[in-house]
Design a protein around this motif. Sequence first.
Motif, mmCIF file in Angstrom:
data_model
loop_
_atom_site.group_PDB
_atom_site.id
_atom_site.type_symbol
_atom_site.label_atom_id
_atom_site.label_comp_id
_atom_site.label_asym_id
_atom_site.label_seq_id
_atom_site.Cartn_x
_atom_site.Cartn_y
_atom_site.Cartn_z
ATOM 1 N N LYS A 1 33.901 19.808 -26.225
ATOM 2 C CA LYS A 1 33.494 18.510 -26.770
ATOM 3 C C LYS A 1 34.148 18.178 -28.112
ATOM 4 O O LYS A 1 34.086 17.027 -28.562
ATOM 5 C CB LYS A 1 31.965 18.441 -26.901
ATOM 6 C CG LYS A 1 31.257 18.217 -25.575
ATOM 7 C CD LYS A 1 29.763 18.070 -25.760
ATOM 8 C CE LYS A 1 29.084 17.740 -24.429
ATOM 9 N NZ LYS A 1 27.615 17.630 -24.556
ATOM 10 N N GLU A 2 34.742 19.167 -28.737
ATOM 11 C CA GLU A 2 35.410 18.916 -30.012
ATOM 12 C C GLU A 2 36.838 18.400 -29.818
ATOM 13 O O GLU A 2 37.548 18.155 -30.790
ATOM 14 C CB GLU A 2 35.435 20.201 -30.842
ATOM 15 C CG GLU A 2 34.042 20.652 -31.277
ATOM 16 C CD GLU A 2 34.067 21.934 -32.087
ATOM 17 O OE1 GLU A 2 35.173 22.412 -32.404
ATOM 18 O OE2 GLU A 2 32.986 22.448 -32.407
ATOM 19 N N CYS A 3 37.248 18.221 -28.568
ATOM 20 C CA CYS A 3 38.619 17.756 -28.312
ATOM 21 C C CYS A 3 38.784 16.285 -28.726
ATOM 22 O O CYS A 3 37.807 15.565 -28.932
ATOM 23 C CB CYS A 3 38.968 17.914 -26.831
ATOM 24 S SG CYS A 3 38.121 16.743 -25.746
ATOM 25 N N ASP A 4 40.025 15.841 -28.824
ATOM 26 C CA ASP A 4 40.334 14.447 -29.121
ATOM 27 C C ASP A 4 39.914 13.589 -27.927
ATOM 28 O O ASP A 4 40.191 13.943 -26.774
ATOM 29 C CB ASP A 4 41.849 14.309 -29.349
ATOM 30 C CG ASP A 4 42.223 12.930 -29.862
ATOM 31 O OD1 ASP A 4 41.888 11.935 -29.189
ATOM 32 O OD2 ASP A 4 42.858 12.857 -30.926
ATOM 33 N N PRO A 5 39.210 12.458 -28.156
ATOM 34 C CA PRO A 5 38.789 11.597 -27.048
ATOM 35 C C PRO A 5 39.941 11.197 -26.112
ATOM 36 O O PRO A 5 39.742 11.042 -24.901
ATOM 37 C CB PRO A 5 38.207 10.374 -27.762
ATOM 38 C CG PRO A 5 37.757 10.890 -29.084
ATOM 39 C CD PRO A 5 38.744 11.946 -29.455
ATOM 40 N N GLU A 6 41.135 11.027 -26.668
ATOM 41 C CA GLU A 6 42.279 10.663 -25.835
ATOM 42 C C GLU A 6 42.578 11.740 -24.797
ATOM 43 O O GLU A 6 43.081 11.452 -23.709
ATOM 44 C CB GLU A 6 43.525 10.433 -26.707
ATOM 45 C CG GLU A 6 43.470 9.180 -27.564
ATOM 46 C CD GLU A 6 43.549 7.893 -26.740
ATOM 47 O OE1 GLU A 6 43.908 7.972 -25.547
ATOM 48 O OE2 GLU A 6 43.251 6.820 -27.297
ATOM 49 N N GLU A 7 42.245 12.993 -25.151
ATOM 50 C CA GLU A 7 42.506 14.084 -24.210
ATOM 51 C C GLU A 7 41.576 13.981 -22.994
ATOM 52 O O GLU A 7 41.959 14.341 -21.877
ATOM 53 C CB GLU A 7 42.336 15.442 -24.894
ATOM 54 C CG GLU A 7 42.820 16.589 -24.020
ATOM 55 C CD GLU A 7 42.877 17.918 -24.753
ATOM 56 O OE1 GLU A 7 43.438 18.862 -24.180
ATOM 57 O OE2 GLU A 7 42.373 18.011 -25.889
ATOM 58 N N ILE A 8 40.365 13.464 -23.206
ATOM 59 C CA ILE A 8 39.433 13.275 -22.091
ATOM 60 C C ILE A 8 40.017 12.269 -21.101
ATOM 61 O O ILE A 8 39.974 12.466 -19.885
ATOM 62 C CB ILE A 8 38.057 12.795 -22.605
ATOM 63 C CG1 ILE A 8 37.451 13.831 -23.551
ATOM 64 C CG2 ILE A 8 37.110 12.533 -21.426
ATOM 65 C CD1 ILE A 8 36.181 13.368 -24.241
ATOM 66 N N VAL A 9 40.571 11.179 -21.634
ATOM 67 C CA VAL A 9 41.180 10.149 -20.790
ATOM 68 C C VAL A 9 42.348 10.729 -19.992
ATOM 69 O O VAL A 9 42.472 10.514 -18.779
ATOM 70 C CB VAL A 9 41.657 8.954 -21.649
ATOM 71 C CG1 VAL A 9 42.451 7.973 -20.803
ATOM 72 C CG2 VAL A 9 40.459 8.254 -22.297
#
Length: 210
Positions: free
Chosen positions: A104-112
């Motif tokens: 969950k600490e990843c960059d939101p763009e990585e989720i996309v």
Amino acid sequence: MIRVGIVDDHVIVRTGLRQFLSEQVDLRVTGEAANGREALNLVRGGEVDVLVMDLSMPDQSGVDALAAIKAREPDLPVLILSGFPETHYATTLLRQGASGYLNKECDPEEIVTAIRTVYRGRKYITAAVAELLADGLGGDPDKLPHEQLSEREFQVFLRLAKGETIGHMADSMALSVKTVSTYRTRVMEKMKLSSNSDLTYYALKNGLIQ
């Protein structure tokens, strides 16, 4: 348009994720769930192309929920978005059918990026997870005991570590008490532990339960 389902027991997390994903022209959040049972109902509805799911949920673990979802919809990509570091769960869950694992600490763009990747039928693996997988292929002698468990053994291990009784496990997993007891014995042998309290201590020490 990629239809995304969000499974997390925290409303604020679901809201933030939904808002961020809605800003992407090719993504649309078509459903939300707060626990494993709701997640399965969401999948049954057939309105989801990718499921983004947390591991910590009130009624059952994400490990159990993943097993139930993959049993019903084996081709549905499930992206795990967890507060647990990759070293704790990633390789185990990828072996059990998850399409990707992100902290969950990843960059939101990585989720996309991950959603788009798993939607195309590919695994989404971070550099850290790739290193863990490579270590596993090389027969890493430092492999942790829980990483040697089968999918079902790992489920039983987590439930025992949380204090669940064998009788309750048998009911909720639709297995006989004898079968669950056999799994418990295997877990104890593989992990070289002798009691349920040992399992709980191990799980807490390695960050597998909170």
